[in-house]
Structures are given as C-alpha cells and as structure tokens.
Design a protein around this motif. Structure first.
Motif, PDB file in Angstrom:
ATOM      1  N   THR A  22      51.311  70.593 -21.282  1.00  0.00           N
ATOM      2  CA  THR A  22      51.670  69.340 -20.622  1.00  0.00           C
ATOM      3  C   THR A  22      50.469  68.455 -20.337  1.00  0.00           C
ATOM      4  O   THR A  22      50.492  67.260 -20.647  1.00  0.00           O
ATOM      5  N   ASP A  23      49.410  68.994 -19.759  1.00  0.00           N
ATOM      6  CA  ASP A  23      48.249  68.158 -19.426  1.00  0.00           C
ATOM      7  C   ASP A  23      47.653  67.508 -20.670  1.00  0.00           C
ATOM      8  O   ASP A  23      47.295  66.324 -20.643  1.00  0.00           O
ATOM      9  N   ASN A  30      48.207  58.945 -23.534  1.00  0.00           N
ATOM     10  CA  ASN A  30      47.703  57.795 -22.779  1.00  0.00           C
ATOM     11  C   ASN A  30      46.404  57.228 -23.319  1.00  0.00           C
ATOM     12  O   ASN A  30      45.911  56.225 -22.807  1.00  0.00           O
ATOM     13  N   THR A  31      45.828  57.844 -24.347  1.00  0.00           N
ATOM     14  CA  THR A  31      44.619  57.266 -24.931  1.00  0.00           C
ATOM     15  C   THR A  31      45.018  56.071 -25.789  1.00  0.00           C
ATOM     16  O   THR A  31      46.078  56.068 -26.420  1.00  0.00           O
ATOM     17  N   ASP A  32      44.176  55.067 -25.801  1.00  0.00           N
ATOM     18  CA  ASP A  32      44.465  53.869 -26.600  1.00  0.00           C
ATOM     19  C   ASP A  32      44.639  54.206 -28.073  1.00  0.00           C
ATOM     20  O   ASP A  32      45.505  53.635 -28.750  1.00  0.00           O
ATOM     21  N   ALA A  33      43.829  55.121 -28.603  1.00  0.00           N
ATOM     22  CA  ALA A  33      43.883  55.481 -30.019  1.00  0.00           C
ATOM     23  C   ALA A  33      45.249  56.031 -30.417  1.00  0.00           C
ATOM     24  O   ALA A  33      45.698  55.831 -31.550  1.00  0.00           O
ATOM     25  N   VAL A  34      45.917  56.719 -29.503  1.00  0.00           N
ATOM     26  CA  VAL A  34      47.249  57.272 -29.774  1.00  0.00           C
ATOM     27  C   VAL A  34      48.329  56.260 -29.420  1.00  0.00           C
ATOM     28  O   VAL A  34      49.224  55.976 -30.213  1.00  0.00           O
ATOM     29  N   ARG A  35      48.237  55.711 -28.223  1.00  0.00           N
ATOM     30  CA  ARG A  35      49.296  54.839 -27.701  1.00  0.00           C
ATOM     31  C   ARG A  35      49.550  53.621 -28.583  1.00  0.00           C
ATOM     32  O   ARG A  35      50.697  53.200 -28.761  1.00  0.00           O
ATOM     33  N   THR A  45      53.661  59.929 -18.241  1.00  0.00           N
ATOM     34  CA  THR A  45      53.418  60.661 -17.000  1.00  0.00           C
ATOM     35  C   THR A  45      53.820  62.125 -17.164  1.00  0.00           C
ATOM     36  O   THR A  45      54.590  62.473 -18.066  1.00  0.00           O
ATOM     37  N   ARG A  46      53.304  62.952 -16.272  1.00  0.00           N
ATOM     38  CA  ARG A  46      53.697  64.369 -16.256  1.00  0.00           C
ATOM     39  C   ARG A  46      55.211  64.482 -16.044  1.00  0.00           C
ATOM     40  O   ARG A  46      55.888  65.256 -16.722  1.00  0.00           O
TER      41      ARG A  46
END
Length: 175
Positions: A22-23, A30-35, A45-46
C-alpha cells in the motif's frame, strides 16, 4: 497465480499485490512521472487504495500484480486488469513503473508481456485492451513491442486539467 511469471532478460517477475504494498502504491501513484500518464490524475490516498482493494480487487473486478526486481525482490511498479468482463472475456490493462531506476530499460514492455501471458493462460481472456494518451509516444512504442495493436483513435476523448486530449485504444487478442 498458478505459475511464476518471470522475464530473465530484464530480471523482473510478477507477484500478487498484498496489503504491505500500500505505501509504495500510494507513493508511486502520486509522483508526477506516474500521475501525468493516468486519465484520472487526482492525488491518491491510502484510504482510496484500501477502498480499491476492498471494492475492486476483493470482488474480482480487478487483478493487480506487483512488478519486482528478481535480484533483490524490490517492488518496481504494478500491472493490473480492471473491468474484467467474463461474458465477453476481456479486460482493460494498466501499468505504472513507480521506481525511476526501472524506467527506460524495458521493464514496462516485459511486464506487459508477462501480464498478457497471465491474462491469456490463467484468466482465459480473449482480449486485453488499454487506453493511452496519443501524445505518450514512449508508452505506445512499449505497448506495441508487447504485442498490442492500435484499434481506434479517439479525438478529444478526455478532459484533463481543462484540456481535451486524444486517446488511442490498443488491444491484444488471444490467438
């Protein structure tokens, strides 16, 4: 998973996602490269991930696997199929490479091939499809190397941050 899905050339394998991931999932998404490559770009969010696991993975609507480095078992990212349609034996594919060190060395292509093998061999799907931004040329090349072919070009299909974007629909059929 009945068998281990491994790519010796890139040194990766796929394993089922667990609660312990999960973490990493939240951090990666949430990283820009992925998002920036997701149609839905809201912060992750968790609680959102836990709801996804309970309502989607837990009900069989989604199968999510973790891409791991074979040498040290380090998680690198995730692949999944969603909206699994057992009537028509098809599902939508998704991927993200969370660890920057794993990008640009064929991990995404290898993971896509492994996930297709899993989908066709174990889930007995006939078709796996995906949606990709038309401007994401690197991802399109990777998907083509994995065996996906373009089926449609959807002009101004989604609105992201107030801007309409073209989407390419790609798929791989289980021959």
């Amino acid at each position: 998973m009945k068998q281990k899905y491994t790519d010796n050339q890139t040194g990766i394998y796929l394993r089922p996602m667990t609660e312990a991931d999960t973490d990493n999932i939240v951090k990666w998404r949430n990283t820009d490269a992925v998002r920036k490559n997701f149609i839905y770009q809201e912060l992750f969010t968790r609680q959102g991930h836990e709801a996804w696991v309970k309502n989607m993975v837990g009900t069989g609507k989604v199968i999510q696997l973790i891409i791991c480095n074979e040498a040290d078992d380090m998680p690198l990212g995730s692949v999944y199929i969603r909206d699994i349609d057992r009537t028509h034996n098809k599902a939508e594919y998704g991927i993200f490479i969370g660890e920057a060190s794993a990008r640009g060395r064929g991990v995404g292509t290898a993971a896509a091939r492994l996930m297709l093998d899993y989908c066709f061999e174990e889930e007995k799907l006939h078709k796996v499809f995906l949606r990709v931004f038309a401007h994401n040329k690197q991802a399109i090349r990777s998907y083509e190397k994995a065996g996906f072919v373009q089926e449609a070009f959807l002009r101004d299909d989604v609105c992201v941050s107030g801007k309409y974007c073209d989407i390419i629909l790609m798929a791989k059929i289980n021959e």
